[in-house]
Scaffold this motif. Structure first.
Motif, PDB file in Angstrom:
ATOM      1  N   LEU A   1       9.052  28.944  27.702  1.00 50.04           N
ATOM      2  CA  LEU A   1      10.359  29.156  27.239  1.00 50.04           C
ATOM      3  C   LEU A   1      11.125  28.839  28.220  1.00 50.04           C
ATOM      4  O   LEU A   1      11.615  27.875  28.832  1.00 50.04           O
ATOM      5  N   LYS A   2      10.852  30.115  29.530  1.00 51.19           N
ATOM      6  CA  LYS A   2      12.087  29.600  30.497  1.00 51.19           C
ATOM      7  C   LYS A   2      11.520  28.343  31.752  1.00 51.19           C
ATOM      8  O   LYS A   2      12.111  27.724  32.266  1.00 51.19           O
ATOM      9  N   SER A   3       9.726  28.003  31.638  1.00 47.63           N
ATOM     10  CA  SER A   3       9.801  26.611  32.258  1.00 47.63           C
ATOM     11  C   SER A   3      10.047  25.482  31.648  1.00 47.63           C
ATOM     12  O   SER A   3      10.125  24.693  32.381  1.00 47.63           O
ATOM     13  N   HIS A   4      10.286  25.592  30.165  1.00 47.56           N
ATOM     14  CA  HIS A   4      10.360  24.118  29.169  1.00 47.56           C
ATOM     15  C   HIS A   4      11.752  24.194  29.173  1.00 47.56           C
ATOM     16  O   HIS A   4      12.364  23.019  28.874  1.00 47.56           O
ATOM     17  N   GLU A   5      12.938  25.372  29.260  1.00 41.20           N
ATOM     18  CA  GLU A   5      13.656  24.732  28.703  1.00 41.20           C
ATOM     19  C   GLU A   5      14.909  26.166  29.816  1.00 41.20           C
ATOM     20  O   GLU A   5      15.701  26.859  29.537  1.00 41.20           O
ATOM     21  N   PRO A   6      14.641  25.791  31.008  1.00 40.63           N
ATOM     22  CA  PRO A   6      15.698  26.579  31.936  1.00 40.63           C
ATOM     23  C   PRO A   6      17.119  26.989  32.354  1.00 40.63           C
ATOM     24  O   PRO A   6      17.667  27.959  32.569  1.00 40.63           O
ATOM     25  N   GLU A   7      17.839  25.820  31.443  1.00 40.77           N
ATOM     26  CA  GLU A   7      19.256  25.814  31.319  1.00 40.77           C
ATOM     27  C   GLU A   7      19.395  27.175  30.305  1.00 40.77           C
ATOM     28  O   GLU A   7      20.579  27.782  30.349  1.00 40.77           O
TER      29      GLU A   7
END
Length: 194
Positions: free
Chosen positions: A106-112
């Motif tokens: 999730l961090k890599s796909h949606e860092p914002e």
């Protein structure tokens, strides 16, 4: 599938359709490319050069991230049963709640949304600048700081960045001038002696 397609030629439509199906199901470009024997380099190149391909990519990625998000929720709320062994024999199962790998996805796909927290837009001031600001606010002189920091020489050393603040100085500055301790304990730029 035997060989990864590496050429710049047109990608086979069936393989591309299967790539997007697998990408949407897994959220992983590497997994989908490997299963369809398509080169990731060629796929990324095509994504950059073909707007329709880039749109399908974004849609598949959004579906994949959504499935990962659902799996994170399932693991967080329901958990995963894992076997428990004692003396080499399986004696039961225990629910395990571990979502570190999926959290990383999730961090890599949606860092914002899931990435590291952004620093506060206004960093706390430098301790010496905070002291000087408070002196200006309260019309204090260096002589007024002698009761807090020590001798006239000590006050000059601190304000000229030749000496750091001691714990006692920090306590007195906080108590007497109301400067927040979290500002005073920050390291400040000291000048090196010549």
């Amino acid at each position: 599938m035997s060989k990864t397609l590496r050429s710049h030629a047109a990608l086979p439509p069936r393989a591309v359709a299967e790539f997007f199906r697998l990408f949407a199901a897994s959220g992983s470009v590497a997994f989908a490319a490997d299963r369809t024997s398509l080169s990731r380099t060629v796929l990324y190149r095509r994504k950059r050069s073909d707007p329709a391909f880039a749109k399908r990519w974004a849609e598949a990625q959004e579906l994949g991230v959504s499935k990962v998000r659902d799996e994170v929720f399932r693991r967080a709320v329901v958990g995963v049963k894992r076997p428990v062994f004692y003396g080499g024999a399986k004696i039961g199962k225990v629910r395990h709640f571990d979502n570190r790998l999926l959290w990383s996805l999730l961090k890599s796909h949606e860092p914002e949304t899931y990435g590291p927290r952004r620093p506060h837009p206004m960093d706390p001031p430098d301790p010496i600048e905070a002291i000087k600001f408070r002196m200006e606010q309260q019309n204090l002189t260096r002589k007024d700081l002698e009761g807090i920091l020590g001798t006239r020489t000590r006050v000059a050393e601190v304000l000229n960045r030749r000496r750091g603040l001691s714990i006692n100085m920090i306590r007195r500055l906080h108590k007497e001038l109301g400067i927040p301790a979290e500002v005073l304990i920050r390291s400040s730029r000291l000048k090196r002696a010549a």
